[in-house]
Every structure is written in C-alpha cells, then in structure tokens.
Design an enzyme around this catalytic site. Structure first.
Site, PDB file in Angstrom:
ATOM      1  N   SER A 158      46.010  53.895  35.066  1.00 60.25           N
ATOM      2  CA  SER A 158      46.415  54.002  36.466  1.00 60.25           C
ATOM      3  C   SER A 158      46.310  55.454  36.948  1.00 60.25           C
ATOM      4  O   SER A 158      45.240  56.053  36.879  1.00 60.25           O
ATOM      5  CB  SER A 158      47.831  53.442  36.625  1.00 60.25           C
ATOM      6  OG  SER A 158      48.169  53.254  37.977  1.00 60.25           O
ATOM      7  N   ASP A 323      43.099  42.781  37.455  1.00 59.22           N
ATOM      8  CA  ASP A 323      43.717  43.933  38.119  1.00 59.22           C
ATOM      9  C   ASP A 323      43.530  43.869  39.631  1.00 59.22           C
ATOM     10  O   ASP A 323      42.411  43.901  40.136  1.00 59.22           O
ATOM     11  CB  ASP A 323      43.106  45.222  37.568  1.00 59.22           C
ATOM     12  CG  ASP A 323      43.937  46.463  37.877  1.00 59.22           C
ATOM     13  OD1 ASP A 323      44.740  46.424  38.823  1.00 59.22           O
ATOM     14  OD2 ASP A 323      43.771  47.467  37.159  1.00 59.22           O
ATOM     15  N   HIS A 356      47.366  44.708  36.552  1.00 55.81           N
ATOM     16  CA  HIS A 356      47.246  46.149  36.327  1.00 55.81           C
ATOM     17  C   HIS A 356      48.087  46.622  35.143  1.00 55.81           C
ATOM     18  O   HIS A 356      47.691  47.539  34.416  1.00 55.81           O
ATOM     19  CB  HIS A 356      47.666  46.882  37.599  1.00 55.81           C
ATOM     20  CG  HIS A 356      47.477  48.357  37.551  1.00 55.81           C
ATOM     21  ND1 HIS A 356      46.239  48.949  37.398  1.00 55.81           N
ATOM     22  CD2 HIS A 356      48.372  49.384  37.635  1.00 55.81           C
ATOM     23  CE1 HIS A 356      46.372  50.264  37.399  1.00 55.81           C
ATOM     24  NE2 HIS A 356      47.652  50.559  37.530  1.00 55.81           N
TER      25      HIS A 356
END
EC number: 2.3.1.31
Length: 383
Positions: A158, A323, A356
């Site tokens: 991320s 994601d 995610h």
C-alpha cells in the site's frame, strides 16, 4: 516428541534524530523541518559490509512494530509477524530487517502531534505537508546513521509500496531490489476520491478544532467514520460475503432496528473505527492520506515513464486479484514501464479474496516468491 517451542522474537522501539537546525530536512514543498526524529525497530544484525539490510515500509496506519513482541507476555505480535523473523521469508537470521514509522506519523516519529520547537505546542495543521519522497529522504538519513551501505531490498504494501518505488527512483543505486505490494508510483483518481471523503469526515467533526484538539477528546467520530470507509476499500465484496454475508448482528431483527446497528458488517466497521481512535492521531490521518494523493513518481523527473527509467533495482511487483484500492492494472503497468526502459521486473498476483489487506491476511500466498526473490538478490550481491 513434541516440537521445541519457537523462541519469541523480542524487539524495542529506538529513536534517531535525522534533522537538526544545522542539518534541516528540506521538503519537496521547499519548507524545512529543523527537528525530525524517526522511531524505528531493528531485527537481526547488519553485516560488516552493511549490505544485508531489508527496509520494510508500513502502510497508512502502520508503525515500526512490524514483528515480534516488546515483552514475552504481549498478547499480539507486530503487524507482519508472518513475514519477519527467524526462518521466515524476511529471515532475521540472514538479514537485518529495519522498519521505521514514517515522517508525518504518530507512532514515535515527528508529525503533526509533535511539539513545534517554535511554539512549544503541537504543530497541528502548522505541520508542513509531506510527500512520500520526503518520507524516503528521512529514511535515507536514518539508514546512514545505522551504517547501511546498500540495501538488499525495500518492501512494503500500500503506502509502503509507494515508498519502495520512490526509494528506487530517488536512490537508484542504494538497493538491489524492491518488492512493492498492492501499490503504484502514483495514486489513481478513485483512490484520491476515497481519501477526500475520509478527510472530510475528520475536518467536519466539531471536535477537530482547527487541528488543535490536543488535550481534548478530538474528532473521534470523524476519525472513526474515516476508518470505516477506509476498511471498505481494504476488503472486497467476495470477502465480505464470506465473513459477514447479510447476517444480522446478534439476535437483532433488522426490521426492528431502525438505524441502529443491524448487520454484522456494520458492527465490524464500527469496531474498526473505535479501535483506530484509540491508537492513531486524526491529523496524521489527514497528512498521510494527502501524501498518498500527492504520490507521483514522475514529478520533477520529466514524465512518469522517465521516472521508471531511473529504476536500477530488480522489481518484484505484487498485485492482489481482489484489490479495490490498488487494482492489478497498476502493478502490471509498473512492470511494463520498468521493462520498457531495459530494467528487470516481474509480476506476481495473489489469488486472494481478501482485497487490499491480503498482503497482511494472506501472506503465505506470496511467501515463496518473496523468499526466492530475496535469495536471488543475495546471490547476485555475492557473485
């Protein structure tokens, strides 16, 4: 015979001053920070050559506590304990693993909740905007202090993936490889949109008090609401069906609940919001989400494509099938751009339903590709 118990990996927070009035940190904006401390943790030992270190970069609400425990009786280990430790993919018997809380954070590093030396009170919104490039430059100063000559790799998911890519573009010769997971060299418009709604929840909370809420409860509802939206972007529709379905919360009949919590998924989001309020600063949430928005590898480098041409490190880009926040086309694009300029890059996709957050929740799916990649980098270093 019973297997021998696995030794507990113990760690401690450490602090390093990386900017002083005599050596200020000049930010991308041109503003200067004259007093910057980074909180960090180290696992394993740096070799005499100073080239066996792996820098782990954390995500939005993460911190330096990537693995292990501060005390043997700590109930929970660090946030990526599956990945870091003796015999694990980031093997602390083999590598020196370093993780620092980012500039602008609130877990020991200088950020908006820190005391402004010019006023003697917390910066609040007087803290300058920081970018991922600023975070990386601060980390580079930390590594200099620790004696790291060249990193074996930089890895993160991320916001951590953004840092890994920025490292490779800002300091092309300071690492052998990078492993950006669920990230990209620039944030996409929908991601910026998600962040703006989260920030507005904080800014419009009456408890925000213009950012100078320290000593008061602060914008607890706004931060909790921001976290609730954030959690939706970290998961997938598939994972929510699996974990919650349309199940009511407890014995509640949704027909009779009005607007109170009626479904398990609602209860989960409220719980996550309350948990974050207990450990995170709302101003840091504003600053770090804006840093994600501002992330653009091409800024000041001619173009986005030219920025990728700067990357000399080998790249293992990891995408996550489900994601929502960083769709897989972004990681594929990273690989294509690095290869287009003659660089070495490969793509691995996590076939996980967890969205995610899969890099945290489903790490075994990528353990072997990461272990292999690191061992190949190590072999090249020693060739």
């Amino acid at each position: 015979m019973n297997a021998a118990p696995v030794p507990i990996l113990l760690t401690q927070r450490r602090y390093a001053r990386v900017a002083t009035p005599e050596n200020p940190l000049v930010l991308e904006s041109g503003q200067r920070l004259t007093d910057v401390t980074l909180c960090y943790e180290v696992f394993g030992r740096l070799n005499p050559a100073g080239d066996n270190a792996i820098l782990v970069c954390h995500a939005l609400t993460g911190d330096s506590h990537v693995a292990g425990r501060y005390r043997p009786d700590d109930p929970k280990p660090g946030w990526w304990d599956d990945a870091v430790g003796p015999g694990k993919a980031l093997d602390t018997d083999r590598y020196c693993v370093i993780c620092s809380n980012v500039l602008g954070g609130c877990q020991g590093s200088t950020g908006p909740s820190s005391v402004n030396p010019a006023t003697g009170r917390p910066y609040g919104l007087d803290f300058p905007l920081v970018t991922v490039r600023d975070m990386v430059r601060a980390q580079a100063r930390l590594l200099d202090l620790l004696g790291v000559r060249r990193l074996l790799a930089v890895i993160g998911g991320s916001l951590g993936a953004m840092q890994a890519l920025e490292w490779a573009a800002t300091y092309p010769d300071r690492m052998r490889g990078i492993i950006p997971i669920g990230g990209a060299g620039r944030f996409h418009p929908q991601g910026i949109a998600f962040n703006e709604v989260q920030r507005q929840a904080i800014l419009n909370d009456p408890g925000f008090l213009g950012g100078q809420y320290y000593g008061t409860p602060g914008p607890v509802r706004g931060l909790a609401t921001a976290r609730m939206l954030g959690m939706i972007t970290y998961r997938s529709d598939e994972s929510m069906w699996t974990q919650f379905g349309r199940n009511p919360q407890g014995e509640a009949n949704p027909l009779h609940q009005g607007f109170a919590v009626a479904y398990q998924v609602e209860s989960y989001l409220h719980y996550q919001g309350r948990k974050l309020v207990e450990r995170f600063d709302a101003n840091s949430y504003l600053y770090l989400t804006r840093a994600m928005d501002l992330m653009d590898l091409g800024r000041g480098r001619g173009s986005y494509e030219e920025a990728h041409a700067r990357i000399q490190a080998r790249v293992l880009a990891v995408g996550i099938r489900s994601d929502l926040l960083f769709p897989t086309y972004l990681q594929r694009e990273t690989v294509e751009l690095v290869r287009a300029s003659g660089g070495r890059a490969e793509y691995v996709e996590m076939d996980s339903p967890w969205g995610h957050d899969a890099f945290l929740l489903d790490f075994p799916l990528i353990e072997e590709p990461i272990r292999r990649f690191l061992q190949e980098l190590e072999a090249e270093e020693n060739a």
